[in-house]
Design a protein around this motif. Structure first.
Motif, PDB file in Angstrom:
ATOM      1  N   ILE A 181     -52.025 -15.593  45.705  1.00  0.00           N
ATOM      2  CA  ILE A 181     -51.275 -15.875  44.469  1.00  0.00           C
ATOM      3  C   ILE A 181     -51.671 -17.246  43.933  1.00  0.00           C
ATOM      4  O   ILE A 181     -52.009 -17.409  42.753  1.00  0.00           O
ATOM      5  CB  ILE A 181     -49.753 -15.888  44.727  1.00  0.00           C
ATOM      6  CG1 ILE A 181     -49.282 -14.586  45.356  1.00  0.00           C
ATOM      7  CG2 ILE A 181     -48.999 -16.163  43.435  1.00  0.00           C
ATOM      8  CD1 ILE A 181     -47.806 -14.601  45.677  1.00  0.00           C
ATOM      9  N   ALA A 182     -51.622 -18.246  44.822  1.00  0.00           N
ATOM     10  CA  ALA A 182     -51.895 -19.616  44.395  1.00  0.00           C
ATOM     11  C   ALA A 182     -53.308 -19.718  43.826  1.00  0.00           C
ATOM     12  O   ALA A 182     -53.524 -20.346  42.783  1.00  0.00           O
ATOM     13  CB  ALA A 182     -51.727 -20.574  45.571  1.00  0.00           C
ATOM     14  N   GLY A 183     -54.269 -19.061  44.486  1.00  0.00           N
ATOM     15  CA  GLY A 183     -55.648 -19.141  44.030  1.00  0.00           C
ATOM     16  C   GLY A 183     -55.834 -18.503  42.669  1.00  0.00           C
ATOM     17  O   GLY A 183     -56.481 -19.074  41.785  1.00  0.00           O
ATOM     18  N   SER A 184     -55.239 -17.305  42.479  1.00  0.00           N
ATOM     19  CA  SER A 184     -55.436 -16.649  41.183  1.00  0.00           C
ATOM     20  C   SER A 184     -54.761 -17.451  40.080  1.00  0.00           C
ATOM     21  O   SER A 184     -55.290 -17.557  38.974  1.00  0.00           O
ATOM     22  CB  SER A 184     -54.911 -15.217  41.223  1.00  0.00           C
ATOM     23  OG  SER A 184     -53.546 -15.208  41.571  1.00  0.00           O
ATOM     24  N   LEU A 185     -53.612 -18.048  40.391  1.00  0.00           N
ATOM     25  CA  LEU A 185     -52.938 -18.868  39.384  1.00  0.00           C
ATOM     26  C   LEU A 185     -53.782 -20.099  39.045  1.00  0.00           C
ATOM     27  O   LEU A 185     -53.974 -20.436  37.875  1.00  0.00           O
ATOM     28  CB  LEU A 185     -51.559 -19.296  39.905  1.00  0.00           C
ATOM     29  CG  LEU A 185     -50.771 -20.227  38.993  1.00  0.00           C
ATOM     30  CD1 LEU A 185     -50.553 -19.579  37.630  1.00  0.00           C
ATOM     31  CD2 LEU A 185     -49.427 -20.585  39.596  1.00  0.00           C
ATOM     32  N   GLN A 186     -54.311 -20.740  40.076  1.00  0.00           N
ATOM     33  CA  GLN A 186     -55.110 -21.941  39.836  1.00  0.00           C
ATOM     34  C   GLN A 186     -56.320 -21.631  38.970  1.00  0.00           C
ATOM     35  O   GLN A 186     -56.592 -22.334  38.000  1.00  0.00           O
ATOM     36  CB  GLN A 186     -55.543 -22.529  41.194  1.00  0.00           C
ATOM     37  CG  GLN A 186     -56.261 -23.838  41.097  1.00  0.00           C
ATOM     38  CD  GLN A 186     -57.684 -23.717  41.604  1.00  0.00           C
ATOM     39  OE1 GLN A 186     -58.357 -22.735  41.356  1.00  0.00           O
ATOM     40  NE2 GLN A 186     -58.132 -24.730  42.323  1.00  0.00           N
ATOM     41  N   ALA A 187     -57.053 -20.551  39.325  1.00  0.00           N
ATOM     42  CA  ALA A 187     -58.269 -20.231  38.579  1.00  0.00           C
ATOM     43  C   ALA A 187     -57.940 -19.855  37.136  1.00  0.00           C
ATOM     44  O   ALA A 187     -58.600 -20.309  36.199  1.00  0.00           O
ATOM     45  CB  ALA A 187     -59.013 -19.092  39.277  1.00  0.00           C
ATOM     46  N   SER A 188     -56.879 -19.046  36.942  1.00  0.00           N
ATOM     47  CA  SER A 188     -56.538 -18.621  35.590  1.00  0.00           C
ATOM     48  C   SER A 188     -56.042 -19.798  34.766  1.00  0.00           C
ATOM     49  O   SER A 188     -56.338 -19.914  33.577  1.00  0.00           O
ATOM     50  CB  SER A 188     -55.455 -17.546  35.629  1.00  0.00           C
ATOM     51  OG  SER A 188     -55.836 -16.500  36.453  1.00  0.00           O
TER      52      SER A 188
END
Lengths: 308, 470
Positions: free
Chosen positions: B310-317
């Motif tokens: 979750i954290a990674g997809s939020l950061q990248a987006s």
């Protein structure tokens, strides 16, 4: 064929330097079951200290006479070993000894913290860029004297062997034959019983860190003279390579650590040459994971009682 | 309570559902009053937190800025920093499941963060320009690349990161604690290397009549990473949650964190959560009691990894770009420090740890650096040596307060056992030859009811008394 021999020679010199550092991991793990994460950074500090001594204090350049270079290199090795041994013992005293009775992961976390502290001290003093020294050792191909020009065995590769092999032999003699070595083996087997038999356990552990630190310092000097370059975060990758060597050979097992280091040196060299240098780290880690998962006792077997 | 019983008599179907929802909503004030009566402190704090969250822009722009201007000149984190505080809070809550609940040290947590980020990068960017798949996303049809809305990417990233967690865990979870830590570290180093190196892949497949060949495929963007990535977009309101959107992404991160906390909290109190804690305390005993240890640990690994997804997809987006350089060993350790500093095993503690550490890391240290540079330009900038402080934090915390600042009570008893034992040893008491920690643990469990709230000093005295009886 020439290429393979050449790669083998490079791998051998890599492996010998790994061996010095791997022994430090193996000794410490054998005795207190701690992955001394900061050990690679002690090695890095060793190379930094050697760099400072060679180019700063003694002011060696390519023009210095060969005899002086021999004397200075010997002095640098001794001084660096003394300093890194002191650093390693200090780390043990500050960060690990108070955690002797803590859950097993506490000293590991403390060691990781210590590793970052040492790295950043080096970063603070030496800065973020690569630090390099002049070419101190002559870069002649020794094999050209016997008429081989396609394979290179440089003087510095022989130098690596000249320094590391006696240290490795001396080290195994020390652990096998001396009274202090016996105390180390006893403590590794069972610290409580060793304590009851009159072994000063804390002193023995400190002594183990002393030897490990001295070997890492020697490795640091050899590294800087072999590659001419060091950097503040060198210890992380190098330390993990050395740790992988120790695991590969069977952690706690000293001949195993040397064997593992020689094998890993070859893996590094052949991967650099035949796969791609940017995959080498991934390959080393896959070896590490593979050994831990499929044969956690390593090639030569673990020489320590499983004190859970 | 009564509302739910009544609802059983209602008609089924759509009307019944509406009625049911109405009943549940109607029960909230009563439940809130109950909670306020039974747990006044906790409920008040939680309500305050919700109110502060809702009024975040007002809080940050007026209250904190005013405080900084008029009372004490502390630097105020901007919206980007606050978003990153929350992203790392999600990670800390996830790592807390692995390290805090199940007691497994994961030193390669950043790998799952990277997997989450690259999931978003692959599924919502023009990177794969040879295809054009636009599914309900805020880009015109026929636009090159794969474009899937963020709202679908989050669950996908959770599943993919969780799957990788299970894949890593399956062969390795039988290992002892420190070996597991090193294996996860290795995995954490391999994943970014793979993302960095798979920029020029040539696949040749020639078997019988199947002939397939693709040359110089750029799978991951190499060292440059993938850029741009579609930002999260809310169609109804037309809000784009990217770095230039002010406080909107903060709300998005807050909602994701709140869902994560709710999930972790329920997990902690579930059967699985109790199994994790049993394994953490004594794996052998847990197995004897019928806990399937490998499966339970695997679940902890996979669920912890999904939080990093979750954290990674939020950061990248949110950033609109990702490169493999974001995902280094030091990031894994940063999250670990957040967990240890806040209080390992305590969800609220690790969130406080994450927020505090990100504040120091992203706001306070750069600010101090600027101040120092303006006075003495030759002095080293503390922002560049942040890990000097963080490393010291680890060493000092392990030595003096291994349970963290907002500890979980059981975890504190277990972790500080050696501190108590050391104190007892200094007073010249023998606490037992081996397994000192275990002995003291049992003593704490045996303490009569009503004494569980005693302070640490009293507990130390009490345990050493009992230990002497041994």
């Amino acid at each position: 064929m020439d290429q393979i021999v050449q790669t083998f020679i490079i791998g051998l010199s890599n492996g010998l330097i790994f061996a010095l550092v791997a022994l430090g991991y193996s000794l410490v793990y054998g005795i207190i079951e701690l992955i001394n994460f900061a050990h690679g950074d002690v090695f890095m500090l060793g190379s930094m200290i050697a760099l400072l001594l060679i180019s700063g204090v003694f002011g060696v350049t390519a023009a210095t006479s060969p005899l002086m270079i021999v004397i200075i290199v010997a002095a640098v090795i001794l001084i660096t070993m003394a300093v890194t041994a002191t650093i390693n013992v200090t780390i043990e005293r500050l960060a690990y000894r108070p955690l002797r009775n803590a859950p097993k992961l506490a000293p590991l976390i403390s060691a990781i913290g210590m590793s970052f502290v040492l790295q950043n001290i080096a970063l603070l003093i030496a800065g973020p860029a690569n630090k390099s020294i002049d070419n101190v050792l002559p870069s002649v191909n020794l094999l050209s004297y016997i008429g081989v020009n396609t394979v290179e065995l440089s003087f510095r590769q022989v130098f690596v062997a000249v320094v590391t092999v006696p240290l490795l032999i001396g080290m195994s003699w020390f652990v096998a034959k001396t009274k202090q070595g016996k105390a180390m083996r006893a403590t590794a087997q069972d610290p409580d019983t060793a304590g009851l038999m009159g072994v000063d356990v804390n002193r023995t552990i400190a002594f183990t860190f002393l030897i490990g630190g001295a070997l890492a310092g020697a490795a640091g000097v050899v590294q800087i003279l072999y590659n001419n370059v060091t950097v503040w975060n060198l210890g992380f990758r190098f330390g993990l390579n050395a740790f992988t060597s120790a695991v590969l050979g069977g952690i706690g097992n000293l001949p195993g650590a040397v064997l593992g280091a020689l094998v890993l040196g070859q893996i590094n060299a052949f991967s650099d040459r035949y796969v791609a240098a940017n995959w080498t780290n991934a390959i080393v880690f896959m070896v590490l994971i593979g050994v831990l998962v499929f044969k956690p006792t390593g090639l030569l077997g673990q020489q320590l009682a499983d004190r859970a | 309570m009564t509302a739910i019983v009544e609802s059983e008599r209602r008609p089924g179907g759509f009307a019944g559902w509406i009625g049911h929802i109405g009943d549940v909503l109607g029960a909230i004030p009563g439940a809130y009053r109950d909670a306020l009566r039974t747990h006044p402190l906790r409920t008040t704090l939680l309500s305050a937190l919700v109110i502060l969250g809702v009024f975040y822009p007002l809080l940050n722009r007026s209250v904190l800025q005013g405080f900084s201007r008029n009372v004490f000149p502390l630097p105020i984190p901007d919206d980007t920093v606050v978003t990153f505080m929350l992203i790392f809070s999600i990670m800390a809550v996830g790592l807390n499941i692995v390290a805090g609940f199940a007691g497994l040290l994961d030193l390669g947590y950043v790998a799952f963060y990277a997997i989450g980020a690259y999931t978003a990068a692959f599924l919502a960017s023009p990177h794969f320009g040879v295809v054009s798949i636009v599914l309900l996303a805020n880009v015109p049809q026929g636009f090159p690349g794969i474009h899937i809305p963020f709202w679908f990417i989050v669950p996908l990233a959770m599943i993919i990161a969780g799957t990788f967690g299970a894949l890593l865990g399956a062969p390795t979870l039988r290992l002892r604690g420190d070996y597991l830590a090193i294996v996860t570290l290795g995995f954490g180093e391999i994943v970014p290397v793979v993302f960095r190196n798979l920029a020029d892949v040539t696949i040749k497949f020639n078997f019988l009549f199947i002939n397939f060949s693709a040359e110089h495929l750029n799978l991951t963007g190499g060292p440059l990473g993938i850029n741009p990535i579609d930002p999260p977009y809310l169609p109804g309101l037309g809000i784009t949650f990217n770095a230039s959107a002010g406080f909107a992404p903060v709300y998005l991160a807050m909602i994701l964190l709140a869902l994560g906390v709710l999930f972790a909290r329920n997990l902690e109190r579930s059967r699985i959560g109790r199994a994790w804690m049993a394994i953490r305390e004594d794996e052998l005993a847990a197995e004897m009691m019928g806990v399937h240890t490998v499966r339970t640990k695997l679940l902890a690994f996979a669920l912890g990894a999904s939080f990093a997804g979750i954290a990674g997809s939020l950061q990248a987006s949110y950033l609109g770009a990702t490169t493999s350089d974001f995902f280094q060993f030091s990031t894994s350790i940063l999250v670990l420090i957040m967990v240890i500093l806040g209080g390992i095993g305590n969800i609220w503690g690790v969130i406080v740890g994450a927020v505090a550490l990100q504040y120091v890391n992203l706001t306070l240290l750069p600010y101090l650096g600027q101040q120092i540079q303006s006075i003495a330009p030759s002095f080293p900038n503390p922002a560049q040596f942040n890990f000097l402080f963080f490393g010291l934090i680890l060493v000092v915390m392990m030595r003096f307060r291994p349970e963290g600042f907002i500890p979980n009570r059981q975890r504190a008893a277990q972790l500080s056992a050696h501190v108590l034992a050391a104190a007892a040893a200094e007073r010249g008491e023998v606490v037992g030859l081996d397994n000192t920690g275990l002995d003291i643990d049992e003593n704490i469990e045996l303490a009569p009811p009503g004494q569980s709230e005693v302070g640490e000093d009293a507990r130390a005295a009490e345990t050493s008394d009992e230990a002497r009886d041994l």
